[in-house]
Design a protein around this motif. Structure first.
Motif, PDB file in Angstrom:
ATOM      1  N   TYR A  58      -0.650   4.254  -4.109  1.00 48.29           N
ATOM      2  CA  TYR A  58       0.071   3.220  -3.368  1.00 48.29           C
ATOM      3  C   TYR A  58       0.988   2.428  -4.293  1.00 48.29           C
ATOM      4  CZ  TYR A  58       1.037  -0.516  -0.072  1.00 48.29           C
ATOM      5  OH  TYR A  58       1.676  -1.407   0.757  1.00 48.29           O
ATOM      6  N   LEU A  59       0.483   2.082  -5.468  1.00 52.09           N
ATOM      7  CA  LEU A  59       1.260   1.253  -6.386  1.00 52.09           C
ATOM      8  C   LEU A  59       2.526   1.937  -6.882  1.00 52.09           C
ATOM      9  CD1 LEU A  59      -1.512  -0.494  -8.509  1.00 52.09           C
ATOM     10  CD2 LEU A  59      -0.197  -1.425  -6.587  1.00 52.09           C
ATOM     11  N   VAL A  60       2.474   3.232  -7.089  1.00 50.46           N
ATOM     12  CA  VAL A  60       3.673   3.914  -7.595  1.00 50.46           C
ATOM     13  C   VAL A  60       4.776   3.998  -6.543  1.00 50.46           C
ATOM     14  CG1 VAL A  60       2.418   5.209  -9.350  1.00 50.46           C
ATOM     15  CG2 VAL A  60       2.840   6.257  -7.126  1.00 50.46           C
ATOM     16  N   THR A  61       4.440   3.766  -5.289  1.00 51.56           N
ATOM     17  CA  THR A  61       5.463   3.776  -4.246  1.00 51.56           C
ATOM     18  C   THR A  61       5.747   2.371  -3.700  1.00 51.56           C
ATOM     19  OG1 THR A  61       3.825   4.179  -2.502  1.00 51.56           O
ATOM     20  CG2 THR A  61       4.838   6.111  -3.544  1.00 51.56           C
ATOM     21  N   TYR A  62       5.087   1.354  -4.255  1.00 45.17           N
ATOM     22  CA  TYR A  62       5.276  -0.016  -3.776  1.00 45.17           C
ATOM     23  C   TYR A  62       6.723  -0.430  -4.021  1.00 45.17           C
ATOM     24  CZ  TYR A  62       4.093  -4.811  -2.629  1.00 45.17           C
ATOM     25  OH  TYR A  62       4.039  -6.045  -2.030  1.00 45.17           O
ATOM     26  N   PRO A  63       7.413  -0.938  -3.001  1.00 45.30           N
ATOM     27  CA  PRO A  63       8.852  -1.183  -3.122  1.00 45.30           C
ATOM     28  C   PRO A  63       9.234  -2.451  -3.881  1.00 45.30           C
ATOM     29  CG  PRO A  63       8.097  -1.799  -0.941  1.00 45.30           C
ATOM     30  CD  PRO A  63       6.915  -1.186  -1.648  1.00 45.30           C
ATOM     31  N   HIS A  64       8.262  -3.236  -4.308  1.00 45.73           N
ATOM     32  CA  HIS A  64       8.573  -4.490  -4.999  1.00 45.73           C
ATOM     33  C   HIS A  64       7.958  -4.475  -6.394  1.00 45.73           C
ATOM     34  CE1 HIS A  64       9.980  -5.882  -1.124  1.00 45.73           C
ATOM     35  NE2 HIS A  64       8.782  -5.705  -0.593  1.00 45.73           N
ATOM     36  N   THR A  65       8.012  -5.600  -7.059  1.00 48.31           N
ATOM     37  CA  THR A  65       7.486  -5.739  -8.409  1.00 48.31           C
ATOM     38  C   THR A  65       5.966  -5.749  -8.400  1.00 48.31           C
ATOM     39  OG1 THR A  65       9.424  -7.012  -9.045  1.00 48.31           O
ATOM     40  CG2 THR A  65       7.477  -7.224 -10.453  1.00 48.31           C
ATOM     41  N   VAL A  66       5.379  -5.003  -9.328  1.00 47.89           N
ATOM     42  CA  VAL A  66       3.926  -4.954  -9.473  1.00 47.89           C
ATOM     43  C   VAL A  66       3.583  -5.258 -10.921  1.00 47.89           C
ATOM     44  CG1 VAL A  66       1.855  -3.522  -9.329  1.00 47.89           C
ATOM     45  CG2 VAL A  66       3.704  -3.196  -7.688  1.00 47.89           C
ATOM     46  N   LEU A  67       2.675  -6.199 -11.122  1.00 45.08           N
ATOM     47  CA  LEU A  67       2.151  -6.513 -12.447  1.00 45.08           C
ATOM     48  C   LEU A  67       0.655  -6.245 -12.412  1.00 45.08           C
ATOM     49  CD1 LEU A  67       2.399  -7.657 -15.304  1.00 45.08           C
ATOM     50  CD2 LEU A  67       2.128  -9.937 -14.311  1.00 45.08           C
ATOM     51  N   VAL A  68       0.219  -5.299 -13.231  1.00 44.29           N
ATOM     52  CA  VAL A  68      -1.190  -4.919 -13.267  1.00 44.29           C
ATOM     53  C   VAL A  68      -1.773  -5.302 -14.614  1.00 44.29           C
ATOM     54  CG1 VAL A  68      -2.836  -3.012 -13.147  1.00 44.29           C
ATOM     55  CG2 VAL A  68      -0.807  -2.984 -11.702  1.00 44.29           C
ATOM     56  N   ILE A  69      -2.857  -6.037 -14.583  1.00 39.88           N
ATOM     57  CA  ILE A  69      -3.617  -6.376 -15.772  1.00 39.88           C
ATOM     58  C   ILE A  69      -4.934  -5.621 -15.654  1.00 39.88           C
ATOM     59  CG2 ILE A  69      -4.735  -8.219 -17.066  1.00 39.88           C
ATOM     60  CD1 ILE A  69      -2.654 -10.094 -15.540  1.00 39.88           C
ATOM     61  N   SER A  70      -5.173  -4.717 -16.607  1.00 40.66           N
ATOM     62  CA  SER A  70      -6.344  -3.874 -16.444  1.00 40.66           C
ATOM     63  C   SER A  70      -6.798  -3.283 -17.768  1.00 40.66           C
ATOM     64  CB  SER A  70      -6.018  -2.733 -15.475  1.00 40.66           C
ATOM     65  OG  SER A  70      -7.140  -1.913 -15.277  1.00 40.66           O
ATOM     66  N   HIS A  71      -8.096  -3.002 -17.853  1.00 45.91           N
ATOM     67  CA  HIS A  71      -8.656  -2.239 -18.963  1.00 45.91           C
ATOM     68  C   HIS A  71      -8.726  -0.757 -18.607  1.00 45.91           C
ATOM     69  CE1 HIS A  71     -10.097  -6.259 -20.099  1.00 45.91           C
ATOM     70  NE2 HIS A  71      -9.980  -5.787 -21.322  1.00 45.91           N
ATOM     71  N   ASP A  72      -8.369  -0.425 -17.388  1.00 46.37           N
ATOM     72  CA  ASP A  72      -8.417   0.952 -16.903  1.00 46.37           C
ATOM     73  C   ASP A  72      -7.162   1.683 -17.375  1.00 46.37           C
ATOM     74  OD1 ASP A  72      -8.399   3.332 -15.482  1.00 46.37           O
ATOM     75  OD2 ASP A  72      -9.093   2.418 -13.614  1.00 46.37           O
ATOM     76  N   ARG A  73      -7.270   2.328 -18.530  1.00 41.53           N
ATOM     77  CA  ARG A  73      -6.107   2.997 -19.117  1.00 41.53           C
ATOM     78  C   ARG A  73      -5.544   4.083 -18.208  1.00 41.53           C
ATOM     79  NH1 ARG A  73      -4.943   2.777 -24.769  1.00 41.53           N
ATOM     80  NH2 ARG A  73      -6.093   1.070 -25.702  1.00 41.53           N
ATOM     81  N   ASN A  74      -6.398   4.806 -17.517  1.00 42.37           N
ATOM     82  CA  ASN A  74      -5.910   5.853 -16.622  1.00 42.37           C
ATOM     83  C   ASN A  74      -5.022   5.272 -15.531  1.00 42.37           C
ATOM     84  OD1 ASN A  74      -7.167   7.946 -18.001  1.00 42.37           O
ATOM     85  ND2 ASN A  74      -9.061   7.696 -16.844  1.00 42.37           N
ATOM     86  N   CYS A  75      -5.449   4.175 -14.964  1.00 47.50           N
ATOM     87  CA  CYS A  75      -4.654   3.520 -13.920  1.00 47.50           C
ATOM     88  C   CYS A  75      -3.324   3.038 -14.498  1.00 47.50           C
ATOM     89  CB  CYS A  75      -5.423   2.351 -13.315  1.00 47.50           C
ATOM     90  SG  CYS A  75      -4.506   1.431 -12.056  1.00 47.50           S
ATOM     91  N   LEU A  76      -3.372   2.411 -15.658  1.00 50.77           N
ATOM     92  CA  LEU A  76      -2.144   1.909 -16.278  1.00 50.77           C
ATOM     93  C   LEU A  76      -1.179   3.046 -16.609  1.00 50.77           C
ATOM     94  CD1 LEU A  76      -3.568  -0.813 -18.687  1.00 50.77           C
ATOM     95  CD2 LEU A  76      -2.275  -1.180 -16.574  1.00 50.77           C
ATOM     96  N   LEU A  77      -1.716   4.097 -17.197  1.00 50.40           N
ATOM     97  CA  LEU A  77      -0.855   5.224 -17.563  1.00 50.40           C
ATOM     98  C   LEU A  77      -0.256   5.900 -16.335  1.00 50.40           C
ATOM     99  CD1 LEU A  77      -2.896   6.774 -20.495  1.00 50.40           C
ATOM    100  CD2 LEU A  77      -0.682   5.631 -20.636  1.00 50.40           C
ATOM    101  N   TYR A  78      -1.081   6.129 -15.323  1.00 51.19           N
ATOM    102  CA  TYR A  78      -0.595   6.802 -14.112  1.00 51.19           C
ATOM    103  C   TYR A  78       0.489   5.975 -13.424  1.00 51.19           C
ATOM    104  CZ  TYR A  78      -0.422   9.017  -9.578  1.00 51.19           C
ATOM    105  OH  TYR A  78       0.016   9.641  -8.440  1.00 51.19           O
ATOM    106  N   THR A  79       0.218   4.711 -13.228  1.00 55.60           N
ATOM    107  CA  THR A  79       1.176   3.885 -12.489  1.00 55.60           C
ATOM    108  C   THR A  79       2.428   3.614 -13.309  1.00 55.60           C
ATOM    109  OG1 THR A  79       0.008   1.868 -13.135  1.00 55.60           O
ATOM    110  CG2 THR A  79      -0.531   2.814 -10.989  1.00 55.60           C
ATOM    111  N   SER A  80       2.301   3.420 -14.605  1.00 53.06           N
ATOM    112  CA  SER A  80       3.491   3.135 -15.413  1.00 53.06           C
ATOM    113  C   SER A  80       4.335   4.383 -15.621  1.00 53.06           C
ATOM    114  CB  SER A  80       3.104   2.524 -16.753  1.00 53.06           C
ATOM    115  OG  SER A  80       2.381   3.458 -17.535  1.00 53.06           O
ATOM    116  N   ASP A  81       3.718   5.526 -15.864  1.00 57.96           N
ATOM    117  CA  ASP A  81       4.485   6.762 -16.035  1.00 57.96           C
ATOM    118  C   ASP A  81       5.234   7.127 -14.766  1.00 57.96           C
ATOM    119  OD1 ASP A  81       3.703   7.072 -18.638  1.00 57.96           O
ATOM    120  OD2 ASP A  81       2.181   8.595 -18.219  1.00 57.96           O
ATOM    121  N   ALA A  82       4.598   6.984 -13.646  1.00 61.20           N
ATOM    122  CA  ALA A  82       5.236   7.329 -12.382  1.00 61.20           C
ATOM    123  C   ALA A  82       6.338   6.324 -12.049  1.00 61.20           C
ATOM    124  CB  ALA A  82       4.208   7.368 -11.261  1.00 61.20           C
ATOM    125  N   ALA A  83       6.131   5.073 -12.402  1.00 60.44           N
ATOM    126  CA  ALA A  83       7.099   4.039 -12.031  1.00 60.44           C
ATOM    127  C   ALA A  83       8.330   4.055 -12.932  1.00 60.44           C
ATOM    128  CB  ALA A  83       6.447   2.665 -12.074  1.00 60.44           C
TER     129      ALA A  83
END
Length: 92
Positions: A58-83
């Motif tokens: 959902y986050l990689v297709t979210y049409p607005h600004t997203v700021l994620v603070i997380s220790h979940d590296r997989n989530c950060l990598l997936y969402t940032s690489d796709a975005a």
């Protein structure tokens, strides 16, 4: 947003929800508001695998600004690489 499986918790008291169900509900409430800036602090904490995968997609297709603070590296990598190929992500 049907993939959040919120229909499964309809009619339940909030106090009786599991941590994963409660987290999905809290995220769903915020997403319905369609904020221009979505700030998520540890959004995958207490989410089951299904909920985590749904949120990442959902986050990689979210049409607005997203700021994620997380220790979940997989989530950060997936969402940032796709975005945006990882721009602006500090994994340090």
């Amino acid at each position: 947003m049907a993939d959040l499986a919120l229909s499964q918790v309809a009619g339940h008291e909030v106090e009786t929800l599991s941590q994963s169900e409660y987290r999905r509900l809290a995220i769903g409430v915020q997403l319905v508001r369609d904020p221009v800036v979505l700030l998520l602090d540890e959004p995958t904490n207490y989410l089951d695998l299904e909920g985590t995968i749904w949120l990442e997609n959902y986050l990689v297709t979210y049409p607005h600004t997203v700021l994620v603070i997380s220790h979940d590296r997989n989530c950060l990598l997936y969402t940032s690489d796709a975005a945006d190929e990882g721009l602006g992500v500090d994994l340090g």
